[in-house]
Every structure is written in structure tokens, then in C-alpha cells.
Design an enzyme around this catalytic site. Structure first.
Site, mmCIF file in Angstrom:
data_model
loop_
_atom_site.group_PDB
_atom_site.id
_atom_site.type_symbol
_atom_site.label_atom_id
_atom_site.label_comp_id
_atom_site.label_asym_id
_atom_site.label_seq_id
_atom_site.Cartn_x
_atom_site.Cartn_y
_atom_site.Cartn_z
ATOM 1 N N MET A 30 0.845 -1.194 0.000
ATOM 2 C CA MET A 30 0.000 0.000 0.000
ATOM 3 C C MET A 30 0.886 1.252 0.000
ATOM 4 O O MET A 30 0.432 2.345 0.356
ATOM 5 C CB MET A 30 -0.941 -0.010 1.217
ATOM 6 N N HIS A 37 9.239 -3.659 3.369
ATOM 7 C CA HIS A 37 8.847 -3.866 1.971
ATOM 8 C C HIS A 37 10.087 -4.134 1.105
ATOM 9 O O HIS A 37 10.079 -5.001 0.240
ATOM 10 C CB HIS A 37 8.169 -2.609 1.403
ATOM 11 N N ASP A 151 2.449 -9.141 9.326
ATOM 12 C CA ASP A 151 1.005 -9.351 9.192
ATOM 13 C C ASP A 151 0.743 -10.857 9.214
ATOM 14 O O ASP A 151 0.338 -11.449 8.209
ATOM 15 C CB ASP A 151 0.513 -8.733 7.879
ATOM 16 N N SER A 186 6.540 -0.362 10.061
ATOM 17 C CA SER A 186 5.170 -0.255 9.559
ATOM 18 C C SER A 186 4.974 1.158 9.032
ATOM 19 O O SER A 186 5.507 2.117 9.606
ATOM 20 C CB SER A 186 4.191 -0.496 10.719
HETATM 21 O O1 PAF Z 1 -0.126 -5.775 3.622
HETATM 22 C C1 PAF Z 1 -0.561 -4.850 2.912
HETATM 23 O O2 PAF Z 1 0.102 -3.832 2.709
HETATM 24 C C2 PAF Z 1 -1.944 -4.975 2.286
HETATM 25 O O3 PAF Z 1 -2.824 -5.599 3.146
HETATM 26 C C3 PAF Z 1 -1.940 -5.655 0.923
HETATM 27 C C4 PAF Z 1 -1.476 -7.101 1.018
HETATM 28 C C5 PAF Z 1 -1.032 -4.902 -0.032
HETATM 29 C C6 PAF Z 1 -3.353 -5.659 0.329
HETATM 30 O O4 PAF Z 1 -3.845 -4.369 0.171
#
Ligand code: PAF
Length: 282
Positions: A30, A37, A151, A186
Site C-alpha cells: 500500500m 517492503h 502481518d 510499519s
Molecule cells: O499488507 C498490505 O500492505 C496490504 O494488506 C496488501 C497485502 C497490499 C493488500 O492491500
């Protein structure tokens, strides 16, 4: 690095890449990227010939009183972080393109899996996540998709979706990346005021306390949770939502710890909701 906003163009790119025999690695995000990431992107780059990163703040996974409007966004910054990693495509669709007619068809994992832990506090979250990730898989056509263990419930839910709906791809889950004081990275950490940010270190401290107790032989879920609550209560203004000790694969609650487990918690510091977990093999 290409930035693609059109669904058709994205699929065409992937089909051409696959036809050439490329393995497509996909990192759905997102945006407002952090080292967590980037660790997924680096792994994808190692394991695949082509790497696609999506940036889409998905409206369907936010409840009406949640932080959709204020969710941090900075495309320029995200692109600057991704470019040096050799990402091939950033897929950046608009909401009206992803959901042109709203959304009448959903992917919803029934049973208890999406109703407990975070699902109990964010009732639309997982239905929104499974729906958007299924849509993204159908558009991007990856062979491998990468998610962060932070997550933990999302990972279990998505594994279940991929298995039950026979998506022809592999879900890869990678460890949580942490700040120096242990706070899990996060995008939402950016909401924390400086004093809240300091206090947030107690989350990881409580998880480390649990790990220590388990190392010493404690197997009672209640004892571990009580000790964690005591630790968390050393900080003011924390509103605990849950601490759960569950089987890693099924998220079943455990009274006595054994096998592969996840200790997960969610809490609010001020207005910011944070989650974290550790996964252990006993
Ligand atoms: O983990 C996230 O950032 C979101 O839940 C995802 C997997 C991109 C779905 O919108």
C-alpha cells in the site's frame, strides 16, 4: 523501471514476460515503503527474473472509521526507493480503475480464520485484503508473491486463499524487519508522536519477555499473557486489543504451548493501532 496504471497494460506486460519464460515475482504493497517492503523486493529480485511491486491503498480493507483518508502516501519517495533495487514494474492503479463498479464480488475466507485476532477488531479487513490480492494476482499473474510476517494473520489467510482457490503461485513469507529498539517497521509508525514512538518499544519488549519465559520452560498461555500485559502496562496510554497465542498454521488458540506457535498482539498507542508477533518452534 516502468510505472503502469492500466490493468490491461499490466496483464499484457506479464503475459509477454511469462511467454519469454520469465518467473514473475510480485510484492503487493500500500506504498509509503519501508525496509520491510524493500526486504521483500530484494528477495523477489534474487528469486525471480521480473519483479512487479504494486502500490495501492485499498479502500475495501478499511472500515468506515479507519484511517483510509490519512493513510500515508508518497509515490515519488516510493519510486526513488524502488528504482535502485532493479524493480521492473511499479503497478499503480487508481481506485476507480480497480473498482469501476464498486465491488459486488468478494473473496471471503469463511470460518474462524478471519474473525479472530485482528478480524475481531477490523471486521472488513480480511475480506478486503483477500479480494484485492485475488484481483491483483489475476492482473499481475505472478509465480511468486511476497508478504511480511509482521502481518501474520494476513499471511495465513492468503495462504488459505491461494490453496483453496488454486491460484497457480507460491506465497513467500519473510521475517519482520525491525527498528533498532525492536519496533516492527510499519507505514503506520509515521503516525506516532515522539513520546508515543518511544513507548512503542514496549511491544517488542513484551514479545521478548514471552520468548524468554518459553526458553525457561513455561508452557502456560495464561502465564505468558499475564506477564506480557504487566510489561505493556509499564507504559501509559496503551489500549490493548488482544494478545493471542496460537498454532502458527491454523491460528487455533493454545492453552498449553507446543509445536509451531505465533504470539500476536494488537494495541493502540494514542490513536495509532499497531500489531506485532513472533513465531517460535517449540
Ligand atoms: O499488507 C498490505 O500492505 C496490504 O494488506 C496488501 C497485502 C497490499 C493488500 O492491500
Amino acid at each position: 523501471m516502468k510505472v503502469i496504471s492500466s490493468l490491461k497494460e499490466m496483464t499484457l506486460f506479464s503475459k509477454k514476460a511469462s511467454a519469454k519464460g520469465s518467473i514473475i515475482g510480485f510484492v503487493p504493497t500500500m506504498g509509503y515503503l519501508h525496509e520491510g517492503h524493500l526486504s521483500l523486493v530484494r528477495r523477489a529480485k534474487k528469486e525471480c527474473n521480473v519483479v512487479v511491486v504494486s502500490i495501492f491503498v485499498n479502500p475495501s480493507q478499511f472500515g468506515p472509521k479507519e484511517d483510509l483518508a490519512k493513510y500515508p502516501r508518497d509515490l515519488k519517495r516510493d519510486l526513488a526507493l524502488l528504482r535502485p533495487l532493479g524493480v521492473d514494474v511499479v503497478f499503480y492503479p487508481q481506485a476507480k480503475v480497480m473498482y469501476p463498479f464498486g465491488c459486488a464480488a468478494y473473496v471471503d475466507i469463511g470460518g474462524n480464520l478471519t474473525k479472530k485476532l485482528c478480524g475481531a477488531f477490523r471486521p472488513v479487513l480480511f475480506k478486503g485484503v483477500t479480494t484485492i490480492v485475488a484481483k491483483l494476482f489475476n492482473i499481475v499473474l505472478p509465480s511468486k508473491a511476497y508478504f511480511g510476517q509482521k502481518d501474520a494473520q494476513q499471511c495465513v489467510v492468503l495462504e488459505k486463499m491461494v490453496k483453496d482457490l488454486n491460484f497457480p503461485l507460491q506465497v513467500v513469507t519473510l521475517p519482520t524487519v525491525r527498528e533498532k529498539d525492536g519496533l516492527a517497521m510499519s507505514s503506520r509508525n509515521s503516525y506516532l508522536a515522539p513520546d508515543e514512538r518511544k513507548d512503542a518499544a514496549v511491544i517488542y519488549k513484551s514479545l521478548m519477555l514471552a520468548r524468554q519465559m518459553i526458553k525457561k520452560g513455561v508452557r502456560s498461555s495464561i502465564k505468558i499473557k499475564s506477564a506480557m500485559i504487566k510489561e505493556l502496562n509499564t507504559v501509559k496510554h496503551i489500549e490493548l486489543q488482544y494478545i493471542s497465542i496460537v498454532k502458527a498454521e491454523t491460528l487455533e488458540d493454545l492453552k498449553t504451548l507446543s509445536g509451531e506457535i505465533i504470539i500476536a498482539l494488537a494495541l493502540k498507542i494514542g490513536k495509532t493501532r499497531l500489531i506485532d508477533n513472533i513465531r517460535l518452534k517449540l
